[in-house]
Write an enzyme that holds these catalytic residues in place. Structure first.
Site, PDB file in Angstrom:
ATOM      1  N   LYS A 291       0.838  -1.201   0.000  1.00 49.81           N
ATOM      2  CA  LYS A 291       0.000   0.000   0.000  1.00 49.81           C
ATOM      3  C   LYS A 291       0.871   1.249   0.000  1.00 49.81           C
ATOM      4  O   LYS A 291       1.562   1.534   0.973  1.00 49.81           O
ATOM      5  CB  LYS A 291      -0.896   0.022   1.245  1.00 49.81           C
ATOM      6  CG  LYS A 291      -1.934   1.128   1.138  1.00 49.81           C
ATOM      7  CD  LYS A 291      -2.572   1.455   2.462  1.00 49.81           C
ATOM      8  CE  LYS A 291      -2.232   2.822   2.975  1.00 49.81           C
ATOM      9  NZ  LYS A 291      -2.293   3.933   2.034  1.00 49.81           N
TER      10      LYS A 291
ATOM     11  N   GLY B  65       6.876   5.201   7.905  1.00 46.30           N
ATOM     12  CA  GLY B  65       5.954   6.328   8.054  1.00 46.30           C
ATOM     13  C   GLY B  65       6.149   6.976   9.403  1.00 46.30           C
ATOM     14  O   GLY B  65       7.216   6.857  10.007  1.00 46.30           O
TER      15      GLY B  65
ATOM     16  N   THR C 180       5.764   7.967  13.455  1.00 39.63           N
ATOM     17  CA  THR C 180       5.875   7.160  14.675  1.00 39.63           C
ATOM     18  C   THR C 180       4.495   6.830  15.255  1.00 39.63           C
ATOM     19  O   THR C 180       4.272   5.710  15.728  1.00 39.63           O
ATOM     20  CB  THR C 180       6.765   7.899  15.692  1.00 39.63           C
ATOM     21  OG1 THR C 180       8.065   8.035  15.096  1.00 39.63           O
ATOM     22  CG2 THR C 180       6.899   7.130  16.995  1.00 39.63           C
TER      23      THR C 180
ATOM     24  N   GLU D  12      10.026   1.610  10.301  1.00 38.04           N
ATOM     25  CA  GLU D  12      10.948   2.726  10.018  1.00 38.04           C
ATOM     26  C   GLU D  12      10.147   3.995  10.198  1.00 38.04           C
ATOM     27  O   GLU D  12       9.222   4.249   9.435  1.00 38.04           O
ATOM     28  CB  GLU D  12      11.483   2.639   8.582  1.00 38.04           C
ATOM     29  CG  GLU D  12      12.241   1.375   8.254  1.00 38.04           C
ATOM     30  CD  GLU D  12      13.550   1.258   9.008  1.00 38.04           C
ATOM     31  OE1 GLU D  12      14.051   2.290   9.492  1.00 38.04           O
ATOM     32  OE2 GLU D  12      14.045   0.128   9.135  1.00 38.04           O
TER      33      GLU D  12
ATOM     34  N   CYS E 113      13.332  11.682   6.018  1.00 33.58           N
ATOM     35  CA  CYS E 113      13.474  11.281   7.425  1.00 33.58           C
ATOM     36  C   CYS E 113      14.899  11.490   7.913  1.00 33.58           C
ATOM     37  O   CYS E 113      15.145  11.576   9.108  1.00 33.58           O
ATOM     38  CB  CYS E 113      13.073   9.823   7.579  1.00 33.58           C
ATOM     39  SG  CYS E 113      13.988   8.748   6.468  1.00 33.58           S
TER      40      CYS E 113
ATOM     41  N   GLU F 296       9.009  16.108  15.559  1.00 33.30           N
ATOM     42  CA  GLU F 296       9.377  16.059  14.145  1.00 33.30           C
ATOM     43  C   GLU F 296       8.506  17.025  13.350  1.00 33.30           C
ATOM     44  O   GLU F 296       7.282  16.954  13.422  1.00 33.30           O
ATOM     45  CB  GLU F 296       9.188  14.638  13.595  1.00 33.30           C
ATOM     46  CG  GLU F 296       9.660  14.518  12.167  1.00 33.30           C
ATOM     47  CD  GLU F 296       9.377  13.152  11.542  1.00 33.30           C
ATOM     48  OE1 GLU F 296       8.263  12.625  11.718  1.00 33.30           O
ATOM     49  OE2 GLU F 296      10.283  12.635  10.862  1.00 33.30           O
TER      50      GLU F 296
HETATM   51  P1  NAD Z   1       2.041   8.137   7.829  1.00 31.58           P
HETATM   52  O1  NAD Z   1       2.413   7.352   9.031  1.00 31.58           O
HETATM   53  O2  NAD Z   1       0.919   9.099   7.937  1.00 31.58           O
HETATM   54  O3  NAD Z   1       1.637   7.155   6.621  1.00 31.58           O
HETATM   55  C1  NAD Z   1       2.514   6.166   6.153  1.00 31.58           C
HETATM   56  C2  NAD Z   1       1.705   5.066   5.494  1.00 31.58           C
HETATM   57  O4  NAD Z   1       0.940   4.397   6.495  1.00 31.58           O
HETATM   58  C3  NAD Z   1       0.711   5.564   4.448  1.00 31.58           C
HETATM   59  O5  NAD Z   1       0.651   4.651   3.390  1.00 31.58           O
HETATM   60  C4  NAD Z   1      -0.601   5.567   5.229  1.00 31.58           C
HETATM   61  O6  NAD Z   1      -1.744   5.462   4.422  1.00 31.58           O
HETATM   62  C5  NAD Z   1      -0.411   4.333   6.091  1.00 31.58           C
HETATM   63  N1  NAD Z   1      -1.256   4.305   7.304  1.00 31.58           N
HETATM   64  C6  NAD Z   1      -1.755   5.356   7.992  1.00 31.58           C
HETATM   65  N2  NAD Z   1      -2.469   4.904   9.039  1.00 31.58           N
HETATM   66  C7  NAD Z   1      -2.412   3.557   9.018  1.00 31.58           C
HETATM   67  C8  NAD Z   1      -2.943   2.523   9.839  1.00 31.58           C
HETATM   68  N3  NAD Z   1      -3.685   2.795  10.929  1.00 31.58           N
HETATM   69  N4  NAD Z   1      -2.691   1.244   9.534  1.00 31.58           N
HETATM   70  C9  NAD Z   1      -1.908   0.950   8.465  1.00 31.58           C
HETATM   71  N5  NAD Z   1      -1.388   1.879   7.631  1.00 31.58           N
HETATM   72  C10 NAD Z   1      -1.635   3.175   7.912  1.00 31.58           C
HETATM   73  O7  NAD Z   1       3.373   8.834   7.345  1.00 31.58           O
HETATM   74  P2  NAD Z   1       3.545   9.881   6.169  1.00 31.58           P
HETATM   75  O8  NAD Z   1       2.976  11.181   6.617  1.00 31.58           O
HETATM   76  O9  NAD Z   1       3.077   9.263   4.895  1.00 31.58           O
HETATM   77  O10 NAD Z   1       5.147   9.994   6.085  1.00 31.58           O
HETATM   78  C11 NAD Z   1       5.911  10.861   6.864  1.00 31.58           C
HETATM   79  C12 NAD Z   1       6.566  10.112   8.006  1.00 31.58           C
HETATM   80  O11 NAD Z   1       7.346   9.039   7.504  1.00 31.58           O
HETATM   81  C13 NAD Z   1       7.551  10.981   8.778  1.00 31.58           C
HETATM   82  O12 NAD Z   1       7.360  10.760  10.157  1.00 31.58           O
HETATM   83  C14 NAD Z   1       8.906  10.456   8.353  1.00 31.58           C
HETATM   84  O13 NAD Z   1       9.945  10.631   9.290  1.00 31.58           O
HETATM   85  C15 NAD Z   1       8.607   9.017   8.146  1.00 31.58           C
HETATM   86  N6  NAD Z   1       9.617   8.392   7.297  1.00 31.58           N
HETATM   87  C16 NAD Z   1      10.510   7.547   7.883  1.00 31.58           C
HETATM   88  C17 NAD Z   1      11.507   6.951   7.117  1.00 31.58           C
HETATM   89  C18 NAD Z   1      12.500   6.004   7.735  1.00 31.58           C
HETATM   90  O14 NAD Z   1      13.169   5.294   6.987  1.00 31.58           O
HETATM   91  N7  NAD Z   1      12.653   5.959   9.040  1.00 31.58           N
HETATM   92  C19 NAD Z   1      11.559   7.203   5.740  1.00 31.58           C
HETATM   93  C20 NAD Z   1      10.629   8.076   5.190  1.00 31.58           C
HETATM   94  C21 NAD Z   1       9.656   8.657   5.971  1.00 31.58           C
END
Ligand code: NAD
Length: 480
Positions: A171, A224, A226, A246, A280, A382
């Site tokens: 997804k 995504g 935290t 991650e 990130c 963040e």
């Molecule tokens: P997010 O957590 O909002 O969403 C990430 C993914 O999770 C999306 O596909 C979203 O639809 C899905 N999702 C949301 N709620 C869910 C649930 N309850 N169950 C299952 N899936 C769900 O994150 P974002 O806003 O898309 O991305 C930004 C974040 O990602 C920042 O915190 C960033 O630091 C982090 N990030 C981390 C890394 C890493 O390698 N550590 C890399 C890139 C981004």
């Protein structure tokens, strides 16, 4: 409006309900995204489960072949995909050409070839007794990715999962789904067997939620925020699924007075504002040794003021648009918070000069604050946008204490020419990654991930292939 479709069992699937996909640089909707639900999750997991035995049973080089073909097709369509990714995310086209799409192809090539070099272990005991450690694929796995590096991070998960012999339900973020949609077409064209890769679209709660909770899913690889990682873990952990998380970061960038100043300055600008600060790994807390604080600050701010913010297709734009109106508002709220907390904004409020087509896009200037202590929310939470803070430090001990004063622990940068200090600090920094006198230098073989609230587990190289396999020890008594 373009029509995005799910990719289930090798076929395109439409849906009854849709949401608009918006181009961040113009604020205009340009595509319709099907909103998947439990029904699509069920269909995708069923297809993936049916495809698993045959896919897992193939020799590694036969699994590698369609993955390598996918990489080739991605490279053939590199310019088209770079344009799609830039349109979907708001980031500059030069960046998607240089980084996002080449790296997506590289991810597929890397794991398609790595799996052909994978070794298993044997532990001979005394004569007649031998342990063989087999590595078996897990079954159906879920891969959930964010919007900041859309195809890059999507393939970073899918490639090792498939190479190791799993079948995948993936997804992408609903905010940047377009290149993931095209990846389904590419998988079909590359001859990936039906059901081996399934791509579902929709919101986190409506698609991600049922996917994580599905009893047939053996593992979840998530990148995504935290808070989302915590929600996923609370569902998946009691079901004893394997989990790789991650998550967010609040990374320190530490500059000592003996560093190469030109290089440290160049890198600080890049590591603060590349991809609009939406990586990130960006360094958002910049610590500068006190005797060079003012000179570094002034030179840094002067460079940041020179950065062009503009249309993604303009090669002179260092930064494009932030990914969504919601995200822009979040970053602007943090900017206001930093002011409310007593910070001084050194730059960031200069007027934007944008083409008229971009007047409704989600742009902001790169922003730098000083005068905010380590306990301020802006230095603890963040932001994930083009906003950084500067803080002075006295010596090594204080730099270390400030850098480690965070719930997060993803990546740190260290600028010094003192070899002993580089080693001491690298050992003591509580982060999964330390870059000494560099930033974003990536070798795909190395473990990638964070500590504390930044993550659980590591991606990359053998770590990823270990995650996507189950070790099984077979103890053979061949003396009877
Ligand atoms: P997010 O957590 O909002 O969403 C990430 C993914 O999770 C999306 O596909 C979203 O639809 C899905 N999702 C949301 N709620 C869910 C649930 N309850 N169950 C299952 N899936 C769900 O994150 P974002 O806003 O898309 O991305 C930004 C974040 O990602 C920042 O915190 C960033 O630091 C982090 N990030 C981390 C890394 C890493 O390698 N550590 C890399 C890139 C981004």
């Amino acid at each position: 409006m373009e029509e995005i479709k799910h990719f289930i069992n090798g076929k395109d699937w439409t849906g009854n309900q849709h949401m608009d996909v918006v181009e961040p640089a113009t604020g205009r909707p340009y595509a319709r995204l099907p909103l998947g639900s439990q029904a699509e999750v069920e269909a995708a997991v069923t297809a993936a489960a049916a495809a698993f035995p045959a896919w897992a049973g193939l020799p590694a080089e036969q699994r590698a072949a369609p993955l390598l073909k996918m990489a080739e097709l991605l490279r053939n369509r590199q310019e088209e995909l770079a344009q799609m990714e830039s349109r979907d995310s708001g980031k500059p086209l030069w960046l998607t050409r240089k980084v996002d799409i080449p790296r997506a192809a590289r991810n597929l090539e890397f794991f398609a070839t790595a799996i052909q070099h994978q070794q298993s272990e044997a532990h001979p005991m005394q004569e007649g007794l031998l342990n063989l450690t087999l590595r078996k694929p897990l079954g159906v796995v879920g891969c959930i990715s964010p919007w900041n590096l859309p195809l890059y991070l999507f393939t970073w998960k899918i490639a090792p999962a498939l190479a190791a012999g799993n079948t995948v339900v993936a997804k992408p973020s609903e905010i940047t789904p377009y290149t993931a949609f095209v990846l389904g077409q590419i998988a079909r064209e590359a001859g990936l067997p039906d059901g081996v890769l399934n791509i579902l679209h929709g919101t986190g709660p409506e698609v991600g939620g049922p996917l994580v909770a599905h009893p047939q899913l053996a593992a979840i690889s998530f990148t995504g925020g935290t808070a989302t990682g915590k929600a996923i873990a609370s569902v998946a952990a009691p079901m004893f699924k394997k989990l790789s998380l991650e998550m967010g970061g609040k990374n320190p960038n530490i500059i000592f007075d003996d560093a190469d100043m030109e290089k440290a300055l160049d890198s600080a600008v890049r590591s603060s504002f590349t991809n609009q600060g939406e990586i990130c790994l960006c360094g958002s807390r910049i610590f500068i040794q006190e005797n060079i604080y003012e000179s570094f600050r002034d030179a840094f701010v002067a460079r940041v003021k020179q950065l062009n913010v503009g249309a993604p297709e303009d090669p002179n734009s260092f930064m494009g648009a932030l990914v969504s109106e919601h995200h822009l508002q979040k970053v602007l709220n943090y900017r206001q918070l930093a002011l409310d907390e007593g910070g001084t904004m050194l730059c960031g409020d200069e007027p934007l000069s944008l083409p008229s087509t971009n007047a409704k896009g989600y742009f902001m200037r790169p922003t730098v604050f000083e005068g905010l202590g380590p306990a301020c929310r802006i230095n603890q939470e963040e932001v994930f946008g083009p906003l950084v803070t500067l803080q002075p430090f006295r010596d090594e001990a204080e730099a270390l204490a400030l850098a480690n004063d965070s719930a997060y622990g993803l990546a740190a940068q260290l600028w010094t020419n003192d070899l002993g200090r580089a080693h001491r600090m690298s050992e003591r920094l509580n982060t999964g990654i330390v870059w000494v006198n560099c930033w974003m230098v990536r070798d795909l073989r190395t473990p990638f991930g964070g500590m504390k609230h930044s993550g659980v587990g590591r991606e990359g190289g053998w770590e990823a292939l270990r995650f996507f396999t189950e070790p099984k020890n077979v103890c053979l008594n061949y003396s009877i």
